[in-house]
Enzyme design. Sequence first.
Site, PDB file in Angstrom:
ATOM      1  N   SER A 154      56.663  43.231 -45.725  1.00 21.92           N
ATOM      2  CA  SER A 154      57.507  43.873 -44.729  1.00 21.92           C
ATOM      3  C   SER A 154      59.452  42.645 -45.512  1.00 21.92           C
ATOM      4  O   SER A 154      58.388  41.743 -45.495  1.00 21.92           O
ATOM      5  CB  SER A 154      57.499  43.812 -43.000  1.00 21.92           C
ATOM      6  OG  SER A 154      58.277  43.831 -42.651  1.00 21.92           O
ATOM      7  N   TYR A 167      53.802  39.427 -35.926  1.00 16.21           N
ATOM      8  CA  TYR A 167      54.044  40.379 -36.658  1.00 16.21           C
ATOM      9  C   TYR A 167      54.501  39.699 -38.702  1.00 16.21           C
ATOM     10  O   TYR A 167      54.071  40.200 -39.862  1.00 16.21           O
ATOM     11  CB  TYR A 167      55.396  41.587 -37.048  1.00 16.21           C
ATOM     12  CG  TYR A 167      55.773  42.647 -38.050  1.00 16.21           C
ATOM     13  CD1 TYR A 167      54.320  43.479 -37.795  1.00 16.21           C
ATOM     14  CD2 TYR A 167      56.524  42.647 -38.265  1.00 16.21           C
ATOM     15  CE1 TYR A 167      55.021  44.855 -38.883  1.00 16.21           C
ATOM     16  CE2 TYR A 167      56.822  43.388 -39.704  1.00 16.21           C
ATOM     17  CZ  TYR A 167      55.862  44.745 -39.531  1.00 16.21           C
ATOM     18  OH  TYR A 167      56.003  45.376 -40.499  1.00 16.21           O
TER      19      TYR A 167
END
Length: 249
Positions: A154, A167
């Site tokens: 990401s 995350y």
Amino acid sequence: CKFDYQAAPDLLKGRIILVTGAGDGIGKAAAKAYAAHGATVILVGRTIKKLEAVYDEIEAAGGAQPAIFPLNFESATYKDYGEMATLLEEEFGRLDGILHNAGILGSITPVEAYNPQMWEQVMQVNFNSALLMTQALLSLLQKSEDASLIFTSSSVGRKGRAFWGAYSISKFATEGLVEILADELENVSAIRVNSLNPGATRTAMRQLAFPGEDPRTLRTAEEIMGTYLYLMGPDSKGVSGQKLNAQPI
Ligand code: NDP
């Protein structure tokens, strides 16, 4: 970048490819794209109904018969991955690729206030499970003449951002694992290992992270499959330890 990569129709013919989180979002699109290009896909995920729906779509489109392997990454242990390896060995004898894609968002919260149980859960699903599965399945990948390991990252796995907590850290850990594995496997195996950032994509997770955003402004998972195909197929031979993006960011 390979945003406009055009895959040959039989790019993945005869290949055995495992996709995690194959029941929804990007994983579902990737499983279908891999099957449409000739692969036999192993659909891994936690919601059997969703996996069955993907299975049916692949069969209806004329793809090779997939396999379904239900697994919940929150609770799966090293033993479960060992059993998975044994079953896959019996059924297929080898693996030509894994797309580690399953993931959860956790909370969008300052580090100070982040719930530690949630933190652990995010690390378990997004990172530890992919590590344990890779450890268990590496010997099956070694049996392929041209294997590809893809880990999903990401933007916040490459540069930290406020409130993205576990995350973000889980994706940094993933990037680290890719670097280590690529270095360990270079010259000693035919396995390439890369990280892929899908970029903003129209899925349930994106909607959860950005509830105010109009999803119609985002690319769909189907629209970002070029790099997923490129990295999984033989055109990326020799590409390893790289950080790729699936769309311009
Ligand atoms: P979705 O939420 O749409 O899909 C996530 C998938 O992971 C689902 O199939 C889900 O299964 C599965 N999954 C979640 N938890 C578990 C678990 N405990 N055990 C097994 N499977 C599980 O997310 P996306 O498709 O958007 O995301 C896919 C990947 O891409 C993730 O790694 C994400 O971090 C990354 N990513 C996505 C971006 C985006 O904009 N969408 C941007 C950057 C990165 P089920 O449906 O059964 O819950």
